[in-house]
Design a protein around this motif. Structure first.
Motif, PDB file in Angstrom:
ATOM      1  N   MET A 159     -66.103 -92.557  53.317  1.00 20.75           N
ATOM      2  CA  MET A 159     -65.121 -93.636  53.380  1.00 20.75           C
ATOM      3  C   MET A 159     -64.183 -93.385  54.560  1.00 20.75           C
ATOM      4  N   ASP A 160     -63.934 -94.425  55.358  1.00 20.63           N
ATOM      5  CA  ASP A 160     -63.019 -94.253  56.482  1.00 20.63           C
ATOM      6  C   ASP A 160     -61.588 -94.058  55.976  1.00 20.63           C
ATOM      7  N   LYS A 161     -60.700 -93.609  56.866  1.00 23.47           N
ATOM      8  CA  LYS A 161     -59.337 -93.259  56.477  1.00 23.47           C
ATOM      9  C   LYS A 161     -58.544 -94.441  55.926  1.00 23.47           C
ATOM     10  N   ASN A 162     -58.899 -95.666  56.310  1.00 23.52           N
ATOM     11  CA  ASN A 162     -58.187 -96.850  55.833  1.00 23.52           C
ATOM     12  C   ASN A 162     -58.844 -97.478  54.608  1.00 23.52           C
ATOM     13  N   ALA A 163     -59.926 -96.874  54.143  1.00 23.02           N
ATOM     14  CA  ALA A 163     -60.674 -97.361  52.971  1.00 23.02           C
ATOM     15  C   ALA A 163     -61.200 -98.781  53.170  1.00 23.02           C
ATOM     16  N   HIS A 164     -61.589 -99.111  54.415  1.00 18.19           N
ATOM     17  CA  HIS A 164     -62.124-100.437  54.727  1.00 18.19           C
ATOM     18  C   HIS A 164     -63.638-100.440  54.928  1.00 18.19           C
ATOM     19  N   ILE A 209     -64.859 -84.054  57.612  1.00 18.15           N
ATOM     20  CA  ILE A 209     -65.038 -84.164  59.056  1.00 18.15           C
ATOM     21  C   ILE A 209     -66.516 -84.410  59.334  1.00 18.15           C
ATOM     22  N   PHE A 210     -66.790 -85.430  60.158  1.00 20.30           N
ATOM     23  CA  PHE A 210     -68.148 -85.714  60.606  1.00 20.30           C
ATOM     24  C   PHE A 210     -68.085 -86.113  62.070  1.00 20.30           C
ATOM     25  N   ASP A 211     -68.839 -85.416  62.899  1.00 17.48           N
ATOM     26  CA  ASP A 211     -68.925 -85.735  64.326  1.00 17.48           C
ATOM     27  C   ASP A 211     -67.541 -85.788  64.973  1.00 17.48           C
ATOM     28  N   GLY A 212     -66.660 -84.863  64.573  1.00 24.24           N
ATOM     29  CA  GLY A 212     -65.324 -84.761  65.164  1.00 24.24           C
ATOM     30  C   GLY A 212     -64.308 -85.754  64.625  1.00 24.24           C
ATOM     31  N   ALA A 213     -64.710 -86.635  63.713  1.00 28.52           N
ATOM     32  CA  ALA A 213     -63.793 -87.623  63.147  1.00 28.52           C
ATOM     33  C   ALA A 213     -63.510 -87.301  61.683  1.00 28.52           C
ATOM     34  N   GLU A 214     -62.291 -87.620  61.250  1.00 28.10           N
ATOM     35  CA  GLU A 214     -61.903 -87.369  59.869  1.00 28.10           C
ATOM     36  C   GLU A 214     -62.143 -88.615  59.019  1.00 28.10           C
ATOM     37  N   TYR A 215     -62.666 -88.396  57.816  1.00 32.51           N
ATOM     38  CA  TYR A 215     -62.912 -89.464  56.850  1.00 32.51           C
ATOM     39  C   TYR A 215     -62.134 -89.159  55.584  1.00 32.51           C
ATOM     40  N   LYS A 216     -61.771 -90.207  54.860  1.00 31.26           N
ATOM     41  CA  LYS A 216     -60.950 -90.060  53.663  1.00 31.26           C
ATOM     42  C   LYS A 216     -61.635 -89.196  52.610  1.00 31.26           C
ATOM     43  N   CYS A 217     -62.919 -89.476  52.354  1.00 34.10           N
ATOM     44  CA  CYS A 217     -63.627 -88.742  51.303  1.00 34.10           C
ATOM     45  C   CYS A 217     -65.107 -89.106  51.312  1.00 34.10           C
ATOM     46  N   ILE A 218     -65.867 -88.386  50.496  1.00 36.21           N
ATOM     47  CA  ILE A 218     -67.256 -88.752  50.223  1.00 36.21           C
ATOM     48  C   ILE A 218     -67.207 -89.749  49.078  1.00 36.21           C
ATOM     49  N   SER A 219     -67.678 -90.964  49.319  1.00 29.05           N
ATOM     50  CA  SER A 219     -67.615 -92.002  48.290  1.00 29.05           C
ATOM     51  C   SER A 219     -68.912 -92.089  47.477  1.00 29.05           C
TER      52      SER A 219
END
Length: 67
Positions: free
Chosen positions: A45-50, A17-27
């Motif tokens: 990395m964003d949730k869609n890995a894009h 979680i960063f700034d209230g948003a969820e991310y897939k992982c630390i890349s």
């Protein structure tokens, strides 16, 4: 997060979680020289890995899974 926590979260591929948003992982964990200091940054990395975002790890949290 501390450097140790960043490494643990990255290796376990936890959601972040960063700034209230969820991310897939630390890349990646990035070390940058700034004058005579080293600044640590986390690449998330964003949730869609894009795409990724590079952030200050002080504002990064592990996603707490409720059981």
């Amino acid at each position: 997060m501390t450097n140790k926590e960043l490494k643990e979260a990255m290796m376990s591929e936890e959601s972040i979680i960063f700034d209230g948003a969820e991310y897939k992982c630390i890349s990646a964990i990035i070390y940058r020289k700034s004058g005579n200091k080293i600044k640590i940054r986390a690449e998330l990395m964003d949730k869609n890995a894009h795409s990724v975002i590079i952030v200050n790890p002080d504002k990064v949290e592990r996603k707490h899974i409720q059981t």
